[in-house]
Design a protein around this motif. Structure first.
Motif, PDB file in Angstrom:
ATOM      1  N   UNK A 132       0.830  -1.201   0.000  1.00  0.00           N
ATOM      2  CA  UNK A 132       0.000   0.000   0.000  1.00  0.00           C
ATOM      3  C   UNK A 132       0.871   1.261   0.000  1.00  0.00           C
ATOM      4  N   UNK A 133       0.388   2.267  -0.720  1.00  0.00           N
ATOM      5  CA  UNK A 133       1.082   3.549  -0.795  1.00  0.00           C
ATOM      6  C   UNK A 133       0.052   4.663  -0.668  1.00  0.00           C
ATOM      7  N   UNK A 134       0.523   5.831  -0.153  1.00  0.00           N
ATOM      8  CA  UNK A 134      -0.355   6.983   0.043  1.00  0.00           C
ATOM      9  C   UNK A 134       0.174   8.175  -0.725  1.00  0.00           C
ATOM     10  N   UNK A 135      -0.734   8.832  -1.423  1.00  0.00           N
ATOM     11  CA  UNK A 135      -0.420  10.093  -2.092  1.00  0.00           C
ATOM     12  C   UNK A 135      -1.258  11.166  -1.409  1.00  0.00           C
ATOM     13  N   UNK A 136      -0.599  12.243  -1.005  1.00  0.00           N
ATOM     14  CA  UNK A 136      -1.306  13.362  -0.380  1.00  0.00           C
ATOM     15  C   UNK A 136      -1.109  14.588  -1.248  1.00  0.00           C
ATOM     16  N   UNK A 137      -2.219  15.201  -1.669  1.00  0.00           N
ATOM     17  CA  UNK A 137      -2.200  16.440  -2.440  1.00  0.00           C
ATOM     18  C   UNK A 137      -2.643  17.578  -1.534  1.00  0.00           C
ATOM     19  N   UNK A 138      -1.902  18.671  -1.566  1.00  0.00           N
ATOM     20  CA  UNK A 138      -2.234  19.840  -0.746  1.00  0.00           C
ATOM     21  C   UNK A 138      -2.215  21.065  -1.648  1.00  0.00           C
ATOM     22  N   UNK A 139      -3.322  21.795  -1.673  1.00  0.00           N
ATOM     23  CA  UNK A 139      -3.386  23.049  -2.426  1.00  0.00           C
ATOM     24  C   UNK A 139      -4.292  24.023  -1.690  1.00  0.00           C
ATOM     25  N   UNK A 140      -3.755  25.191  -1.396  1.00  0.00           N
ATOM     26  CA  UNK A 140      -4.545  26.246  -0.780  1.00  0.00           C
ATOM     27  C   UNK A 140      -5.238  25.840   0.504  1.00  0.00           C
ATOM     28  N   UNK A 141      -4.605  25.003   1.312  1.00  0.00           N
ATOM     29  CA  UNK A 141      -5.191  24.570   2.573  1.00  0.00           C
ATOM     30  C   UNK A 141      -6.041  23.328   2.473  1.00  0.00           C
ATOM     31  N   UNK A 142      -6.395  22.900   1.248  1.00  0.00           N
ATOM     32  CA  UNK A 142      -7.183  21.682   1.072  1.00  0.00           C
ATOM     33  C   UNK A 142      -6.233  20.497   0.943  1.00  0.00           C
TER      34      UNK A 142
END
Length: 150
Positions: A132-142
């Motif tokens: 298992x792998x995790x991708x985290x996207x962060x933009x403008x606080x979201x």
């Protein structure tokens, strides 16, 4: 009696000078606080208006689809503001590691990332082991998290 009037006048003038200097100090402090609150409200407004959704299916192959070791995700702009079409301001983490080799590809030919538009986010994460792998996207606080298996 005149000396009492003069001393009262001096005390009255001194109290006016002190009151004026205190009022000037308070006014400057209130103006700085007002500026800080205005800046913070603008930042909060952008955070509230920014929303992403990762619409890729966790069961579909998102890693190494074309044999180049990239992770490819479909991401929809569900916020109320248009986002930079080149992904400026998009931070990506894969398994907790910050990724610098990230590019955004618009699916439609208009090359925009407006509200309800979907883009492909390509991440060059290198070789990923099985599991298992995790991708985290962060933009403008979201923040959005996507979990997939290789």
């Amino acid at each position: 009696m005149a000396s009492v009037s003069v001393s009262h006048m001096i005390l009255f003038i001194a109290s006016l000078i002190v009151a004026a200097s205190v009022a000037g100090t308070f006014t400057a402090g209130v103006e700085r606080l007002d500026g800080a609150l205005s800046d913070a409200s603008l930042d909060v407004s952008n955070e509230v208006r920014t929303d992403l959704e990762i619409i890729s299916d966790a069961g579909s192959p998102v890693y190494d689809r074309s044999g180049n070791g990239n992770i490819t995700l479909l991401v929809k702009n569900t916020g109320t503001r248009n986002l930079p079409p080149d992904g400026t301001g998009l931070d990506v983490l894969v398994d907790g590691m910050y990724q610098t080799s990230v590019w955004v590809e618009p699916i439609e030919s208009n090359a925009q990332w407006q509200t309800n538009d979907v883009v492909r986010v390509h991440i060059d994460a290198g070789t990923l082991g099985a599991g298992d792998h995790r991708v985290k996207l962060v933009m403008g606080g979201d923040e959005e998290v996507f979990v997939f298996n290789t």
